[in-house]
Design an enzyme around this catalytic site. Structure first.
Site, PDB file in Angstrom:
ATOM      1  CG  HIS A  66      51.881  18.153  -7.132  1.00  0.00           C
ATOM      2  ND1 HIS A  66      51.799  17.935  -8.472  1.00  0.00           N
ATOM      3  CD2 HIS A  66      51.230  17.130  -6.557  1.00  0.00           C
ATOM      4  CE1 HIS A  66      51.113  16.825  -8.706  1.00  0.00           C
ATOM      5  NE2 HIS A  66      50.750  16.325  -7.554  1.00  0.00           N
ATOM      6  CB  THR A  67      56.861  19.750  -3.135  1.00  0.00           C
ATOM      7  OG1 THR A  67      56.404  18.768  -2.223  1.00  0.00           O
ATOM      8  CG2 THR A  67      57.922  20.590  -2.485  1.00  0.00           C
TER       9      THR A  67
END
Lengths: 258, 270, 266
Positions: C42-43
């Site tokens: 995930h960012t």
């Protein structure tokens, strides 16, 4: 821009874990008061983050039906999305039953919807105001995960701690001793309530930096109720959609913008 | 009606290149009581004849609200209509959710037409036994569409479906050129006249057996101020019924005979 | 000290980089590993970033400005990036934050508009529809804890109406007659509000351009992640027009020599 929060201490030897914070807090205050046959639901229109005013007009109070108004306060993105979801559920109810959902049913619906997100909550405080099926004015207040109760008045949001004690004193007559033979009135008249709401918001605007810009105040009147002089109030506008039912009005006022 | 070899499965063409099951589905639409739709520059309206199975029974529902800007009248199997209208409501609400835009009416009609088409082609399915008249208002103004179980949909100035709808159609074809500039009251009057044509000789339109659906600004006989789709039923429609011009004296030789048995099963030649 | 040049001479500490603007080059970690940690990425932070976007309403529509820089931490990495993107014929979106996420959003919107175009029924998505859609995309991604790291401004003009609205990585939305993202919200927004609020219906195109030029200049002076090379987008009844890159004249001489600056009174 939202900051990131450190989950563990950088010097602990473990890799530094940084995590995205999905919440923010957008200020503002909401408030609702019910009377014998009316209900007033209000909120300011400022939206802020930190010390920045994002906009001077972002509504926090929403008409759901002619007899139900919902005020949402907290994280604005969650609030707007939650209102959209509630409205969809009410539309399906309308399709299925060819009438608007009663207020107490909307209250229970909101509790269920909030609790469904118990472990990733909508970071919003909800206040629902309107008219019950028996014609009485009602206010329901919620916490972010769905606990709720019916009350006669409630403030929430940034200036809750400023406004609620004022309402406790003026609506519930807390710390006021009645004159002998003159008990406190059970219900306050609409004009008094409207003045209390306006005073609450001008005061909160003075003392809280996140409150101000505009005041939006919805008034719901029970079926067949008189106008109680509402028509003479500055900046009033009727929003009723159906005939021969409850009537809905909105009053817009300016608040200080500093 | 007779059976033949190419009846049982809608995926099989007859040697004449026809799909009999689909044509039978179209017959189901003709079994339902009539519905009429008309359109002017400012309004779209629906009128429908409600049937009751007897004195003790209520009248069947002929109109459904899909969204603030769309409504339908049905002829045929009510249960099939409920499935399709639910689907239309879903489409309308997802458009509202994703784009905050009232779904364009033509896309709504295309969506159900596509669904109906699948049922005319895939094995083990049956076509819907219901036809719709769909009215709605969007960015490009008021609209009237017909949807049929064959998967076809067309836009019309005026249209009728259901039992004896040919008689109504004859009336509409005679008058449709004047509809564009009609007031709502005149449009409804035309609609009532057209709907009356579908009645049996001894019957007449009344507040119990007639439904009127409207999108567009309200008429002087309505109490509402909104322009959303609404269904008018019961006493509210009396003022509209009062505007109707009485038919020629019944029983007079001049009265035209009902149009050739459109409400009966069509004999299909092989 | 290690052999990662990114770390050299630079303390990697929240005290010095509280806003996570500097890309992390993490050392190989040899400890225990969560079995699922590599499964989904995930960012966590933006990498190549754009700075402020400005937008105002004026008499005939909406005007927006953004510079051409995409930074890699403090490195001015790409100096010819367009951060104003037309969507359809009535809308422009401007983006600050992660540029790869922005390019993904461009692709997403282009696909959406093609789908809409192929319907060929006369209905098209205007700025308000695009903004609503974008806000759902942004909110859905934040709810998956996998945000698109951007602050976006959607400006447009359709059916005689101006539209100007904001949405960011949290899904937060708002509209106003002046908007600014990033540093612009601190530095330029007060200037924009002073110039525009109450004058939305009288400001001419030339005046609007001047206001934006002035604000971009102030930003360039004060924002270390900005570039004196920017574009201006105009959205009006005539449709979308995005200018060629331009710059403003600046003056970097000593403060004591500049009139009206610092302690000088003359």
């Amino acid at each position: 821009m939202p900051d990131m929060i450190a989950l563990s201490h950088p010097a602990s030897g473990h890799p530094q874990q940084r995590q995205f914070n999905p919440y923010s807090e957008n200020g503002g205050t909401i408030l609702a008061i019910s009377g014998a046959d009316f209900s007033v639901i209000a909120g300011d229109t400022r939206q802020s983050e930190g010390y920045s005013i994002q906009t001077r007009y972002a509504p926090k109070v929403f008409r759901l039906t002619d007899k139900a108004v919902l005020a949402v306060n907290g994280f604005a993105a969650d609030g707007n999305m939650f209102v959209k979801q509630v409205r969809q559920r009410l539309e399906w109810y309308r399709h299925a039953h060819a009438k608007d959902m009663p207020l107490r049913a909307i209250a229970r619906l909101i509790q269920t919807m909030l609790y469904a997100r118990r472990f990733f909550p909508y970071y919003v405080y909800n206040i629902l105001g309107g008219i019950e099926e028996d014609g009485s004015g009602a206010v329901y207040s919620f916490d972010p995960v769905g606990s709720y109760e019916r009350e006669s008045c409630r403030a929430a949001g940034a200036a809750q701690s400023l406004v609620q004690p004022f309402l406790d004193n003026q609506i519930y007559f807390k710390n006021q001793v009645p004159q002998p033979g003159h008990p406190h009135p059970k219900h306050l008249p609409l004009t008094t309530v409207i003045q209390l709401v306006i005073d609450s918001f001008t005061s909160a605007t003075e003392r809280h930096i996140e409150v101000g810009d505009g005041l939006e105040m919805f008034v719901v009147l029970a079926k067949g109720s008189p106008l109680y002089g509402l028509e003479n109030i500055d900046g009033v506008q009727e929003m009723t959609a159906t005939n021969d039912g409850e009537r809905l009005f909105v009053v817009r006022r300016n608040l200080k913008r500093d | 009606m007779f059976r033949n070899t190419y009846d049982s499965d809608n995926t099989v063409f007859s040697p004449q290149g026809r799909l009999h099951q689909v044509e039978y589905a179209l017959e189901a639409v003709k079994q339902g009581s009539a519905a009429v739709g008309l359109r002017s520059k400012s309004h779209s309206i629906l009128l429908a004849l409600k049937r009751s199975t007897g004195e003790l029974a209520s009248y069947q529902q002929k109109m459904f609200r899909i969204d603030d800007h769309v409504g339908i009248a049905i002829a045929g199997l009510t249960s099939d209509a409920r499935v399709l209208s639910n689907f239309m409501r879903q489409q309308a609400m997802s458009s509202k959710m994703a784009f905050n835009r009232p779904v364009p009416v033509n896309r709504l009609v295309s969506a159900i037409a596509d669904k109906a088409q699948v049922n005319t082609q895939e094995y083990g399915r049956r076509p819907y036994g219901v036809g719709f008249l769909v009215i709605g208002q969007d960015q490009s103004g008021p609209h009237l569409y017909e949807f049929s179980p064959s998967g076809n949909s067309y836009e019309y100035y005026a249209m009728s479906i259901g039992a004896r709808s040919q008689s109504a159609k004859t009336y509409l074809e005679k008058h449709y050129e004047s509809f564009a500039d009609c007031s709502l009251e005149d449009l409804i009057q035309h609609g009532l006249h057209a709907l009356r044509e579908t009645l049996q000789q001894d019957k007449d339109l009344n507040v119990n057996n007639t439904s009127i659906g409207v999108v567009g600004a309200p008429s002087m006989h309505e109490k509402t101020t909104g322009v959303s789709f609404r269904i008018l039923e019961g006493e509210i429609i009396q003022p509209f019924l009062d505007t109707m011009i009485p038919k020629e004296v019944p029983g007079a030789a001049a009265a035209p005979p009902p149009a050739a048995s459109t409400d009966e099963d069509v004999q299909m030649a092989e | 000290m290690d052999h990662f040049p990114m770390q050299w001479g630079r303390p990697r500490n929240d005290t010095f980089d509280a806003y996570g603007t500097y890309p992390v080059a993490q050392r190989t970690y040899n400890g225990g590993v969560d079995a699922f940690s590599a499964g989904v990425q995930h960012t966590q932070q933006p990498i190549v970033t754009g700075t402020s976007v400005l937008a105002i309403k004026y008499k005939d529509g909406v005007m927006m400005a953004a510079d051409n820089l995409a930074s890699y931490g403090s490195l001015a990495r790409f100096k010819d990036i367009q951060r104003l993107h037309p969507v359809g014929t009535n809308t422009v979106i401007g983006a600050g934050g992660d540029m790869s996420d922005f390019q993904y959003i461009q692709a997403l919107l282009d696909e959406l508009m093609i789908g809409e175009f192929t319907e060929q029924d006369g209905h098209s998505l205007g700025p308000s529809e695009i903004h609503e859609y974008l806000s759902h995309v942004m909110y859905a991604r934040r709810s998956k804890m996998d945000p698109l790291w951007n602050a976006l401004i959607v400006g447009g003009f359709k059916d005689g109406k101006r539209f100007l609205s904001y949405v960011d990585l949290l899904g937060t939305t708002y509209s106003a007659s002046t908007l600014a993202t990033g540093y612009g919200s601190y530095i330029a927004q007060p200037l924009l509000r002073k110039a525009v609020e109450g004058n939305e219906d009288t400001l001419t195109e030339d005046e609007a351009v001047k206001i934006l030029e002035q604000s971009m200049k102030v930003l360039f002076y004060r924002d270390a992640r900005s570039l004196n090379k920017y574009q201006i987008a105009k959205i009006s009844a005539d449709g979308v027009a995005i200018s060629e890159s331009r710059s403003v004249e600046t003056n970097w001489s000593f403060a004591e020599g500049i009139r009206g600056y610092g302690a000088q009174t003359q």
